[in-house]
Design an enzyme around this catalytic site. Structure first.
Site, PDB file in Angstrom:
ATOM      1  N   HIS A 163       6.357  -6.278   8.659  1.00 23.89           N
ATOM      2  CA  HIS A 163       7.015  -5.595   9.775  1.00 23.89           C
ATOM      3  C   HIS A 163       5.989  -4.956  10.700  1.00 23.89           C
ATOM      4  O   HIS A 163       6.092  -5.052  11.927  1.00 23.89           O
ATOM      5  CB  HIS A 163       7.968  -4.502   9.277  1.00 23.89           C
ATOM      6  CG  HIS A 163       9.346  -4.988   8.994  1.00 23.89           C
ATOM      7  ND1 HIS A 163      10.134  -5.608   9.932  1.00 23.89           N
ATOM      8  CD2 HIS A 163      10.087  -4.926   7.859  1.00 23.89           C
ATOM      9  CE1 HIS A 163      11.298  -5.923   9.401  1.00 23.89           C
ATOM     10  NE2 HIS A 163      11.295  -5.514   8.136  1.00 23.89           N
ATOM     11  N   CYS A 216      16.875  -7.867   4.863  1.00 28.31           N
ATOM     12  CA  CYS A 216      16.199  -6.926   5.754  1.00 28.31           C
ATOM     13  C   CYS A 216      17.255  -6.067   6.433  1.00 28.31           C
ATOM     14  O   CYS A 216      18.286  -6.586   6.869  1.00 28.31           O
ATOM     15  CB  CYS A 216      15.384  -7.700   6.789  1.00 28.31           C
ATOM     16  SG  CYS A 216      14.480  -6.661   7.947  1.00 28.31           S
ATOM     17  N   HIS A 226       6.725  -7.367   2.515  1.00 34.92           N
ATOM     18  CA  HIS A 226       7.764  -7.365   3.554  1.00 34.92           C
ATOM     19  C   HIS A 226       7.511  -6.250   4.570  1.00 34.92           C
ATOM     20  O   HIS A 226       7.531  -6.484   5.790  1.00 34.92           O
ATOM     21  CB  HIS A 226       9.129  -7.189   2.875  1.00 34.92           C
ATOM     22  CG  HIS A 226      10.297  -7.149   3.791  1.00 34.92           C
ATOM     23  ND1 HIS A 226      11.187  -8.191   3.913  1.00 34.92           N
ATOM     24  CD2 HIS A 226      10.748  -6.171   4.626  1.00 34.92           C
ATOM     25  CE1 HIS A 226      12.133  -7.858   4.783  1.00 34.92           C
ATOM     26  NE2 HIS A 226      11.892  -6.634   5.230  1.00 34.92           N
ATOM     27  N   GLU A 227       7.246  -5.035   4.076  1.00 33.89           N
ATOM     28  CA  GLU A 227       7.031  -3.898   4.984  1.00 33.89           C
ATOM     29  C   GLU A 227       5.723  -4.050   5.763  1.00 33.89           C
ATOM     30  O   GLU A 227       5.672  -3.719   6.958  1.00 33.89           O
ATOM     31  CB  GLU A 227       7.072  -2.578   4.226  1.00 33.89           C
ATOM     32  CG  GLU A 227       8.391  -2.285   3.519  1.00 33.89           C
ATOM     33  CD  GLU A 227       9.632  -2.448   4.383  1.00 33.89           C
ATOM     34  OE1 GLU A 227       9.572  -2.202   5.607  1.00 33.89           O
ATOM     35  OE2 GLU A 227      10.682  -2.842   3.838  1.00 33.89           O
TER      36      GLU A 227
END
Length: 181
Positions: free
Chosen positions: A150, A104, A146-147
């Site tokens: 976030h 990251c 993953h995004e």
């Protein structure tokens, strides 16, 4: 997804928000203003992602708590996927769960084996409000998940358990940019 601009060519590189910053651990707000400021943010996200040599970047990673992310990421067949999603929703994450290396930009230099599905579908809109659906497999599916994490206020470390989690948190504490307690 086609853009009317070449990503990253007009944006400015913004400072990255690093692990420990509360903005990384709070859900992001829906985008309601689709004006020039949003287009500028997307350009800045691309410029920052490219400067940091990443494959994806969410708005809260540059200090803006808005539901936007960009990507320029290959899948496992080395097909390049390039674009952005505003107000994304992860509508499918399925298939085989694989543990693979994940890093990251908000935890520079660190990575850990993280479990993710090998297929993901994200729905949202573009900077102009046009609907978009993004399908990902393999590494690109990992990037999409993953995004989206976030934007929900999670980093990949939050998905780790046991010794993997403890190891990364020790590395964060030792890093020159890490949390000091």
């Amino acid at each position: 997804m086609r853009n009317s601009f070449i990503p990253g060519t007009r944006g400015r590189v913004r400072p990255l928000t690093l692990h420990g910053d509360p903005r990384l651990h709070a859900p992001c707000a829906e985008v309601t203003d689709f004006g020039p400021e949003l287009a500028s943010l997307v350009e800045d996200l691309f410029a920052t992602m490219y400067a940091a040599q990443g494959v994806g970047l969410a708005a809260n990673q540059v200090g803006r708590s808005l539901r936007v992310f960009v990507y320029d990421c290959p899948d496992d067949e080395d097909v390049r996927h390039l674009g952005h999603v505003v107000n994304p929703r992860l509508v499918e994450a399925d298939g085989v769960v694989l543990r693979g290396p994940e890093g990251c930009l908000s935890l520079p230099g660190l990575e850990a084996g993280t479990e993710r599905y090998d297929h993901a579908v994200v729905e949202g809109v573009t900077v102009t409000g046009e609907p978009v659906t993004v399908h990902g497999t393999g590494f690109f599916a990992r990037c999409l998940q993953h995004e989206c994490d976030h934007l929900e206020g999670r980093v990949y470390v939050d998905r780790l358990e046991g010794w993997r989690r403890r190891k990364v948190l020790r590395q964060v504490a030792k890093a020159s940019w890490g949390e000091r307690g």
